[in-house]
Design a protein around this motif. Structure first.
Motif, PDB file in Angstrom:
ATOM      1  N   ARG B 153       1.299  -0.116 -10.185  1.00 34.69           N
ATOM      2  CA  ARG B 153       1.955   0.356  -8.975  1.00 34.69           C
ATOM      3  C   ARG B 153       0.880   0.856  -8.003  1.00 34.69           C
ATOM      4  NH1 ARG B 153       7.419   1.061 -10.263  1.00 34.69           N
ATOM      5  NH2 ARG B 153       7.783   1.139 -12.502  1.00 34.69           N
ATOM      6  N   LEU B 154       1.308   1.050  -6.759  1.00 31.57           N
ATOM      7  CA  LEU B 154       0.337   1.487  -5.744  1.00 31.57           C
ATOM      8  C   LEU B 154      -0.269   2.834  -6.090  1.00 31.57           C
ATOM      9  CD1 LEU B 154      -0.906   0.735  -3.059  1.00 31.57           C
ATOM     10  CD2 LEU B 154       0.952   1.914  -1.901  1.00 31.57           C
ATOM     11  N   LYS B 155       0.552   3.720  -6.690  1.00 36.84           N
ATOM     12  CA  LYS B 155       0.040   5.056  -7.019  1.00 36.84           C
ATOM     13  C   LYS B 155      -0.965   5.001  -8.157  1.00 36.84           C
ATOM     14  CE  LYS B 155       3.714   6.084 -10.168  1.00 36.84           C
ATOM     15  NZ  LYS B 155       4.476   6.785 -10.983  1.00 36.84           N
ATOM     16  N   ASP B 156      -0.995   3.877  -8.898  1.00 35.47           N
ATOM     17  CA  ASP B 156      -1.971   3.778  -9.985  1.00 35.47           C
ATOM     18  C   ASP B 156      -3.368   3.441  -9.477  1.00 35.47           C
ATOM     19  OD1 ASP B 156       0.078   4.269 -11.702  1.00 35.47           O
ATOM     20  OD2 ASP B 156       0.504   2.151 -12.082  1.00 35.47           O
ATOM     21  N   TYR B 157      -3.461   2.969  -8.212  1.00 36.89           N
ATOM     22  CA  TYR B 157      -4.779   2.668  -7.646  1.00 36.89           C
ATOM     23  C   TYR B 157      -5.368   3.926  -7.038  1.00 36.89           C
ATOM     24  CZ  TYR B 157      -3.761  -2.305  -8.078  1.00 36.89           C
ATOM     25  OH  TYR B 157      -3.477  -3.541  -8.567  1.00 36.89           O
ATOM     26  N   SER B 158      -6.682   4.049  -7.145  1.00 34.34           N
ATOM     27  CA  SER B 158      -7.336   5.187  -6.507  1.00 34.34           C
ATOM     28  C   SER B 158      -7.426   4.938  -5.000  1.00 34.34           C
ATOM     29  CB  SER B 158      -8.732   5.383  -7.095  1.00 34.34           C
ATOM     30  OG  SER B 158      -9.542   4.277  -6.789  1.00 34.34           O
TER      31      SER B 158
END
Lengths: 180, 178
Positions: B153-158
């Protein structure tokens, strides 16, 4: 041939005393041809004796051939082998050619009774490279790992995703690109 | 059979324990891979007479994935044997009731319908999350790779990774971003 027989035993191919490795010993010790001089069902055996027997015996000096004429009985082949085996076979109403084939077959047998072969090959050393075990061709680090391991979850033959392809093609920071 | 040959036999037919992470995996596609290990079909010694099936430990079965609306239209049928005893349970209902049951049924259905089926199912151990009892996890020697990657998910990317990703187009000036 069915494996589930009460009378025909099953087993593996074997040769007595590694026969044929280095030297070959004919296993058929003697054969007795019993036949009648008068009856027609011994006709093929009589023809075999008249035309083929001398040549056959000359070619196979390791096997003794006995002839036993007897009155008013059907023709029979009895073969005795070095391992003590004895085979009885009826030659009733057979032609000269058939008799020749069967006599030649019983000459080449090893004296074991007919059996169902579980496998047509047999080897005392089945594998030169060693038996397979669960640890064959397996990375040694599996012994040391703590499971579950996320790195081992990766699917096999994984192709790069579109995002990864784009990142690789145009993967430079936005500042550099905007400064152009 | 000599002693060394006997030990060789034990080693060759040792049952292995495999781990499979079912997170975001299709249960019906996974069942084929799991069953291959339950049967021992991945081994060179596999054959009609060889009892060489392995154990498979499935974790995170509550996080399996189905395509589209499959949670709503896949139905599990059961009949109690009494008149009017038929029930039809949607996949999402069954999954809510017991998160290990869908993958169990998928494996059970995919195995051969013969006397080997129950024995092979006994070697399947399913856990709804990644908490595995110690006496089971200590046996595991290897892991089955997943069929699909778990999507990020997008929140998993830094933040750095997000900024580094190339900008493919410019929004028009009147476009309103939340």
């Amino acid at each position: 041939m069915s494996q589930l027989s009460l009378f025909v035993k099953s087993g593996f191919v074997k040769a007595p005393l590694a026969n044929g490795i280095g030297r070959y010993v004919p296993q058929c010790q003697r054969m007795t041809l019993k036949f009648c001089l008068g009856w027609g069902n011994s006709r093929g055996v009589r023809d075999f004796i008249q035309h083929d027997l001398i040549e056959f015996v000359k070619q196979n000096p390791g096997t003794v051939m006995y002839l036993k004429p007897r009155r008013h009985r059907s023709p029979v082949l009895v073969a005795e082998y070095l391992n003590g085996g004895r085979e009885w076979f009826s030659l009733n109403d057979m032609t000269r050619e058939e008799v020749y084939k069967w006599v030649d077959l019983y000459r080449t047998k090893a004296g074991y009774p007919d059996m169902h072969f579980k496998n047509y090959q047999h080897s005392d050393i089945p594998s030169i490279q060693g038996y397979w075990t669960p640890f064959t061709n397996k990375p040694a680090d599996r012994n040391m790992l703590e499971f579950p391991q996320n790195s081992l979850n990766t699917p096999l033959n994984l192709k790069p995703s579109t995002s990864e392809i784009i990142s690789k093609l145009y993967g430079e920071p936005q500042e550099q690109r905007s400064s152009r | 059979m000599s002693a060394s040959r006997r030990v060789q036999q034990w080693l060759t037919f040792t049952r292995q324990w495999w781990l499979f992470d079912a997170k975001w995996q299709d249960p019906f596609e996974s069942a084929k891979v799991i069953n291959k290990h339950l049967k021992g079909a991945h081994k060179p010694i596999f054959g009609g007479h060889a009892d060489c099936g392995d154990h498979v430990v499935v974790i995170n079965s509550q996080d399996i994935a189905m395509r589209g609306d499959e949670w709503y239209y896949r139905v599990y049928f059961h009949h109690t044997g009494y008149p009017g005893g038929a029930t039809w349970t949607k996949a999402w209902e069954l999954h809510k009731k017991d998160p290990t049951m869908i993958i169990w049924k998928a494996c059970y259905r995919d195995l051969e319908k013969d006397l080997t089926r129950r024995g092979r199912m006994q070697r399947l151990h399913i856990f709804k999350d990644s908490n595995i009892p110690k006496d089971i996890i200590q046996n595991i020697t290897d892991q089955i790779p997943q069929l699909r990657t778990v999507p990020k998910r997008l929140k998993d990317y830094s933040q750095e990774e997000i900024e580094k990703f190339p900008k493919l187009f410019d929004y028009p000036k009147e476009h309103v971003l939340d």
